[in-house]
Design a protein around this motif. Sequence first.
Motif, mmCIF file in Angstrom:
data_model
loop_
_atom_site.group_PDB
_atom_site.id
_atom_site.type_symbol
_atom_site.label_atom_id
_atom_site.label_comp_id
_atom_site.label_asym_id
_atom_site.label_seq_id
_atom_site.Cartn_x
_atom_site.Cartn_y
_atom_site.Cartn_z
ATOM 1 N N ARG A 7 -2.391 9.420 -4.078
ATOM 2 C CA ARG A 7 -3.459 9.721 -3.129
ATOM 3 C C ARG A 7 -3.246 11.083 -2.477
ATOM 4 O O ARG A 7 -2.126 11.453 -2.140
ATOM 5 C CB ARG A 7 -3.533 8.638 -2.044
ATOM 6 C CG ARG A 7 -3.712 7.248 -2.616
ATOM 7 C CD ARG A 7 -3.769 6.181 -1.535
ATOM 8 N NE ARG A 7 -4.939 6.361 -0.692
ATOM 9 C CZ ARG A 7 -4.907 6.749 0.567
ATOM 10 N NH1 ARG A 7 -3.750 7.040 1.153
ATOM 11 N NH2 ARG A 7 -6.024 6.879 1.257
ATOM 12 N N ALA A 8 -4.329 11.801 -2.281
ATOM 13 C CA ALA A 8 -4.266 13.053 -1.539
ATOM 14 C C ALA A 8 -4.162 12.742 -0.043
ATOM 15 O O ALA A 8 -4.533 11.659 0.414
ATOM 16 C CB ALA A 8 -5.520 13.883 -1.815
ATOM 17 N N ALA A 9 -3.635 13.686 0.710
ATOM 18 C CA ALA A 9 -3.500 13.497 2.155
ATOM 19 C C ALA A 9 -4.855 13.225 2.783
ATOM 20 O O ALA A 9 -5.843 13.910 2.488
ATOM 21 C CB ALA A 9 -2.871 14.735 2.782
ATOM 22 N N PHE A 10 -4.899 12.197 3.629
ATOM 23 C CA PHE A 10 -6.096 11.815 4.390
ATOM 24 C C PHE A 10 -7.239 11.316 3.495
ATOM 25 O O PHE A 10 -8.374 11.182 3.954
ATOM 26 C CB PHE A 10 -6.607 12.984 5.242
ATOM 27 C CG PHE A 10 -5.546 13.611 6.100
ATOM 28 C CD1 PHE A 10 -4.953 12.903 7.138
ATOM 29 C CD2 PHE A 10 -5.116 14.901 5.867
ATOM 30 C CE1 PHE A 10 -3.961 13.465 7.919
ATOM 31 C CE2 PHE A 10 -4.125 15.485 6.641
ATOM 32 C CZ PHE A 10 -3.547 14.755 7.668
ATOM 33 N N ARG B 42 0.818 -1.219 0.000
ATOM 34 C CA ARG B 42 0.000 0.000 0.000
ATOM 35 C C ARG B 42 0.849 1.266 0.000
ATOM 36 O O ARG B 42 0.415 2.311 -0.493
ATOM 37 C CB ARG B 42 -0.914 0.018 1.231
ATOM 38 C CG ARG B 42 -2.206 -0.759 1.042
ATOM 39 C CD ARG B 42 -3.071 -0.670 2.274
ATOM 40 N NE ARG B 42 -4.341 -1.339 2.063
ATOM 41 C CZ ARG B 42 -5.030 -1.965 3.008
ATOM 42 N NH1 ARG B 42 -4.544 -1.992 4.250
ATOM 43 N NH2 ARG B 42 -6.174 -2.546 2.730
ATOM 44 N N LEU B 43 2.064 1.185 0.546
ATOM 45 C CA LEU B 43 2.931 2.361 0.575
ATOM 46 C C LEU B 43 3.207 2.879 -0.834
ATOM 47 O O LEU B 43 3.471 4.065 -1.025
ATOM 48 C CB LEU B 43 4.242 2.022 1.284
ATOM 49 C CG LEU B 43 4.132 1.641 2.767
ATOM 50 C CD1 LEU B 43 5.491 1.175 3.285
ATOM 51 C CD2 LEU B 43 3.611 2.812 3.582
ATOM 52 N N GLY B 44 3.140 1.983 -1.810
ATOM 53 C CA GLY B 44 3.377 2.394 -3.180
ATOM 54 C C GLY B 44 2.287 3.264 -3.767
ATOM 55 O O GLY B 44 2.483 3.897 -4.821
ATOM 56 N N ARG B 45 1.151 3.325 -3.120
ATOM 57 C CA ARG B 45 0.038 4.142 -3.636
ATOM 58 C C ARG B 45 0.124 5.588 -3.191
ATOM 59 O O ARG B 45 -0.660 6.433 -3.658
ATOM 60 C CB ARG B 45 -1.302 3.559 -3.175
ATOM 61 C CG ARG B 45 -1.611 2.194 -3.719
ATOM 62 C CD ARG B 45 -1.605 2.173 -5.235
ATOM 63 N NE ARG B 45 -2.641 3.034 -5.797
ATOM 64 C CZ ARG B 45 -2.690 3.406 -7.079
ATOM 65 N NH1 ARG B 45 -1.754 3.026 -7.915
ATOM 66 N NH2 ARG B 45 -3.677 4.178 -7.511
ATOM 67 N N ALA C 134 -4.936 -1.761 -7.795
ATOM 68 C CA ALA C 134 -3.514 -1.603 -8.088
ATOM 69 C C ALA C 134 -2.671 -2.486 -7.172
ATOM 70 O O ALA C 134 -1.678 -3.096 -7.603
ATOM 71 C CB ALA C 134 -3.100 -0.137 -7.942
ATOM 72 N N ILE C 135 -3.051 -2.571 -5.898
ATOM 73 C CA ILE C 135 -2.340 -3.416 -4.935
ATOM 74 C C ILE C 135 -2.486 -4.888 -5.307
ATOM 75 O O ILE C 135 -1.502 -5.642 -5.333
ATOM 76 C CB ILE C 135 -2.872 -3.154 -3.509
ATOM 77 C CG1 ILE C 135 -2.501 -1.740 -3.063
ATOM 78 C CG2 ILE C 135 -2.324 -4.194 -2.533
ATOM 79 C CD1 ILE C 135 -3.268 -1.261 -1.860
ATOM 80 N N SER D 219 -9.574 8.696 1.434
ATOM 81 C CA SER D 219 -9.995 7.317 1.669
ATOM 82 C C SER D 219 -9.438 6.413 0.575
ATOM 83 O O SER D 219 -9.171 6.853 -0.547
ATOM 84 C CB SER D 219 -11.529 7.228 1.670
ATOM 85 O OG SER D 219 -12.081 8.032 2.687
ATOM 86 N N TRP D 220 -9.278 5.136 0.921
ATOM 87 C CA TRP D 220 -8.834 4.170 -0.074
ATOM 88 C C TRP D 220 -9.933 3.946 -1.101
ATOM 89 O O TRP D 220 -11.105 3.831 -0.754
ATOM 90 C CB TRP D 220 -8.466 2.848 0.592
ATOM 91 C CG TRP D 220 -7.181 2.955 1.354
ATOM 92 C CD1 TRP D 220 -7.033 3.195 2.688
ATOM 93 C CD2 TRP D 220 -5.869 2.860 0.811
ATOM 94 N NE1 TRP D 220 -5.703 3.258 3.014
ATOM 95 C CE2 TRP D 220 -4.964 3.057 1.895
ATOM 96 C CE3 TRP D 220 -5.365 2.640 -0.464
ATOM 97 C CZ2 TRP D 220 -3.584 3.032 1.718
ATOM 98 C CZ3 TRP D 220 -3.987 2.604 -0.642
ATOM 99 C CH2 TRP D 220 -3.118 2.804 0.439
#
Length: 260
Positions: free
Chosen positions: A105-108, A98-101, A118-119, A110-111
Motif C-alpha cells: 500500500r502507498a502511504a495514506f 492488516r499490518l501485513g498489507r 488478502a486479509i 485507502s483500503w
Amino acid sequence: MTLATHDVRWSAGGHLIVDGITLSVEPNRMLGLIGPNGSGKSSLLRLLCRMRKVASGVVTLDARDIGDLSRRDLARRLAFVEQQATTDVHLSVCDVVRLGRTPHRAAFASWTREDEEAIDHALERVGLTDRHDQPWHTLSGGERQRVHIARALAQEPRELILDEPTNHLDIQHQLSTLALIRRLGLTCIVALHDLNLASLFCDRICVLSAGKLVAAGMPEAVLTPDLIRRVFGVEVRIHDGAGGRRHIEYIIDGDQGETP
C-alpha cells in the motif's frame, strides 16, 4: 534454490555470532534450524530478512543479493514471524493482520477490496475466520501465534521465516502450529528447539553450533546419537515409530530414558 546464504558472517560486541554459514532451501520445502542457545539461529534468521546487515558474504533470493532489493520489494516476497511477538495495544485480530498489507500500500492510501480479500484469505488459511473482529488480548497463545502467521501471509510472500514459532506453546498447539506451517506450501525456514518436532515436520535440517553450520541434510541422516551428543551434550536413543517416524529418547543417568 530460492533463499540462500553464501559464507555469511556477522559479529556483535566483538564476537563472531554467525561464522561463514552457507545454506539454501528448496522451493516449497520446510528447512529446520536447530542448535543450542547461542548457536546463532535467531541472528541468522534476521540476516536472511535483512533486519541485520551481513559483515561479509551474501544472502540471495533467486540468486540476487537481497541488498539490491528495496525493503518494500523484499517484504512483498519474504515474511518473518518473530519469536513471542506481542502487543499491549488494544487491537482486533483484523487490525493485526492488516499490518501485513503495508508493503502493498502507498502511504495514506485507502483500503481496497484486494487488501480486504488478502486479509480474509490469510485468516481462512490459519483457521481463524470466526475471530476476525475479536480483541487480540482475548486470544489464547496458540491463536495469537496463528494470527501472527496470518499477518505474515497477508504480505502474500513466497518465503516464510519463523523464529521458534512453538516457543511457550503447549504440546497440542506446538503440533497444530507446525502442521499449519507445513500445509501452507511455502518455502519455509524455521528455528526450533525440539528435536523430535524438527524431525517430524522438517524436510531438511541444518544444525548450528557456536555460529557454524556443522551438519545439513535429511532429518534421519543429521539427527544421529553422535551428532546430538557432540552438539547438545546429551545421550539419546533413536527409535523407529509408527509410519516410519523416528523418536528421540533422552537418556538420563546413563540408563534411564525420558521423553521431553
